[in-house]
Design a protein around this motif. Structure first.
Motif, PDB file in Angstrom:
ATOM      1  N   LYS A  37      -3.969   0.406  -3.189  1.00  0.00           N
ATOM      2  CA  LYS A  37      -3.444   1.794  -3.610  1.00  0.00           C
ATOM      3  C   LYS A  37      -3.725   2.260  -4.888  1.00  0.00           C
ATOM      4  O   LYS A  37      -3.957   3.574  -5.023  1.00  0.00           O
ATOM      5  N   PHE A  92       0.861  -1.036  -0.101  1.00  0.00           N
ATOM      6  CA  PHE A  92       0.025   0.117  -0.195  1.00  0.00           C
ATOM      7  C   PHE A  92       0.985   1.176  -0.073  1.00  0.00           C
ATOM      8  O   PHE A  92       0.401   2.220  -0.595  1.00  0.00           O
ATOM      9  N   LYS A 104      -7.594   3.796  -4.789  1.00  0.00           N
ATOM     10  CA  LYS A 104      -8.097   4.347  -3.833  1.00  0.00           C
ATOM     11  C   LYS A 104      -8.552   5.867  -4.268  1.00  0.00           C
ATOM     12  O   LYS A 104      -9.380   6.481  -3.715  1.00  0.00           O
ATOM     13  N   GLY A 161       3.351   1.588  -1.553  1.00  0.00           N
ATOM     14  CA  GLY A 161       4.242   1.540  -2.657  1.00  0.00           C
ATOM     15  C   GLY A 161       5.953   0.899  -2.662  1.00  0.00           C
ATOM     16  O   GLY A 161       6.448   0.979  -3.516  1.00  0.00           O
TER      17      GLY A 161
END
Lengths: 318, 270
Positions: B224, B207, B227, B209
């Motif tokens: 992610k 999430f 979102k 990255g």
């Protein structure tokens, strides 16, 4: 010397040694990993000469131990160096953001701590009956959720199904205190959810542990009233474990804050850390990592110290 | 043997997740990494869960993502168990300096939150599945070490271990033939908890990255990617979030049940 003073000095000294060891791990341990800062800045196509020059310029040609002590000296005097990516002074960048992080964590703590203590006490009072079971089932569910999943459920519920809040938490200098509180409402709700479950379960366990001990049974058999038992026998013994529960969970907030800040694009330390991990900006990551570690270790020391002070058996040694 | 209903639900759901992870490539209705529709379509007969931010089928990505999430988490928890229990047993059997050094190293690693250590490490290391599994496995092995050491301490003082040592068996035999079989049941219960922790950990990293990199899918990364849709009322990000929650809760239910069974077998000693 009173034995309690000795214990406290020992504990604090141990914490400081631990912090020093952690700083060594963050600096030297990372150095030992494959990867070269100069190479990271200049890219794969850099000439050996350019790499050499940059290393000399950044002091990377000196032995790792020398650089560690230089770094440590800088940390002590508040000089954390400059960020690789944009050359901004790290201490200054951290100074602005640290306040925002502490504000967010502080708001969450102010709500979560009393709530967890009350719920924990209720669950312990009705152990095994329905209030306990309901509280346990709900907290077991929230423990199973990572922070960002909890955050998106809260966002969906409170900005889309029931549009009460803004999904982004913007805080900037010059905002009034009240406006700031409104801005951080959603992230605070999420953090409270995440910490509450752990704190409440541990409080429940601590209280039950005390209530089941032999001296409480003796007090009951002596015919003391329940209030007297709780105030004079249970409370002094339960306060130490409960305080350490609170402190341990506040330390846990440190981790929760990182993720929640990213979810809500809240401009603070956690967001800053994650940004610079992505950019592979090592000096920033080391500095912020050290700050998070220091807060975490500090809270754990406070937990132990208060537990020692609050323990009647240690305060009045035989 | 009576299985309580909560554990049964947990077992069934865990089974479904494992089944779909193993047969992911057969179950996926579409390719997981190619756009097959327009951006953010709602659920329909052709795309049961709708499409994501660049028009890929969410159900296919969910199945593939589940495979990667479960694979990485499983590999990391197996690594943490192998490392943690080996060093834990070693510390308990040898005692003395070995125990002191191993325990202090463990204390040091546990003095900082794993997420912070992982972030510091991942700012230097290359981001690929092997590195992720290694970092997560090593960081989590400290918790297994503590448990394994405590359990093995109890067992190491038993007569049969003493007898084996007096027979002149080497420490390898003592660890693998005498202690391991008797320490297995509390460790198995702990495995479930470590696995959940690994699922949450890899999801959180992705999430942020810093976990599984695109075009590969995993559940944290899917949250992610999608979102931004949430602020327009599109719930694509909630599907993988729900999957993470469901997997964590169902494994938790099973682990709880195993834990209460093994601890009652041992007369309340967990």
């Amino acid at each position: 010397m009173h034995p309690i003073v000795k214990l406290l000095v020992q504990r604090i000294a141990l914490g400081l040694v631990l912090l020093l060891a952690v700083s060594a791990v963050i600096f030297l341990g990372v150095e030992a990993l494959p990867g070269d800062t100069a190479q990271a800045i200049l890219g794969q196509s850099a000439t050996p000469q350019a790499l050499e020059n940059l290393r000399a310029q950044m002091g990377l040609d000196q032995p790792a131990l020398t650089r560690y002590f230089n770094w440590l000296g800088g940390v002590m005097t508040g000089d954390l160096g400059k960020a690789l990516t944009n050359g901004v002074d790290i201490s200054q960048a951290i100074g602005q953001r640290l306040g925002n992080t502490l504000f967010l964590a502080g708001c969450a703590a102010v709500i979560a701590v009393p709530l967890a203590l009350i719920l924990g006490a209720v669950a312990a009072r009705y152990a095994g009956r329905w209030p306990d079971k309901v509280i346990s089932a709900v907290t077991l569910t929230t423990i199973s959720l990572p922070e960002f999943v909890a955050a998106y459920f809260v966002i969906y519920l409170l900005t889309i199904l029931f549009p009460v809040f803004q999904p982004v938490a913007m805080v900037f200098p010059g905002m009034s205190f009240w406006a700031k509180l409104q801005a951080v409402a959603l992230p605070v709700i999420v953090l409270v959810m995440v910490v509450l479950a752990h704190m409440m379960r541990m409080t429940r366990a601590a209280i039950l542990n005390v209530m089941q001990s032999a001296y409480i049974e003796t007090a009951e058999l002596k015919g003391l009233s329940p209030m007297t038992i709780i105030w004079k026998h249970a409370f002094p013994n339960a306060i130490a474990p409960v305080i350490s529960v609170v402190a341990i969970n506040l330390a846990y907030l440190v981790v929760g804050v990182v993720v929640v800040e990213v979810v809500f694009s809240y401009n603070a330390l956690g967001q800053y850390l994650v940004d610079h991990v992505t950019k592979r900006d090592l000096p920033v990551v080391q500095a912020v990592g050290l700050i998070f570690a220091a807060v975490y270790i500090g809270l754990n020391i406070i937990a132990d110290v208060t537990a020692i002070i609050a323990n009647p058996r240690l305060r009045h040694p035989k | 043997m009576r299985i309580p209903p909560s554990a049964l639900i947990g077992l069934i759901l865990t089974g479904v997740f494992i089944f779909s992870a193993i047969f992911a490539d057969l179950l996926m209705p579409y390719a997981y990494d190619l756009p097959v529709g327009t951006q953010w379509e709602g659920p329909s007969a052709t795309h049961w869960l709708g499409t994501d931010t660049i028009g890929r089928d969410i159900l296919s990505r969910l199945i593939k993502g589940g495979q990667i999430t479960i694979f990485v988490a499983l590999a990391a928890s197996i690594l943490s168990f192998a490392m943690g229990s080996f060093f834990g047993f070693l510390a308990a059997v040898s005692g003395g300096w070995t125990d002191q050094i191993l325990s202090r190293v463990c204390d040091l690693m546990m003095a900082i939150p794993s997420l912070i250590v992982a972030l510091v490490l991942l700012s230097v290391l290359p981001l690929n599945l092997t590195v992720l599994i290694l970092v997560m496995g090593v960081l989590d092995s400290t918790r297994v070490f503590r448990l394994a050491r405590a359990v093995a301490m109890d067992i190491a003082v038993m007569e049969y271990v003493e007898a084996a040592k007096l027979r002149g068996e080497k420490w390898g035999w003592v660890i693998f033939r005498e202690i391991l079989p008797n320490a297995l049941s509390p460790l198995v219960a702990e495995f479930g908890l470590r696995f959940i922790f690994a699922v949450l950990f890899i999801s959180t990293l992705s999430f942020l990255g810093l976990g599984v990199q695109p075009p590969l899918a995993d559940w944290g990364g899917m949250v992610k990617e999608n979102k931004d849709g949430l602020s327009w009322g599109i719930s694509a990000a909630l599907v993988p979030a729900l999957a993470i929650a469901l997997l964590a809760i169902s494994v938790n239910l099973v682990a709880d049940w195993v834990l209460s069974r093994t601890s009652s077998l041992k007369g309340g000693r967990g």
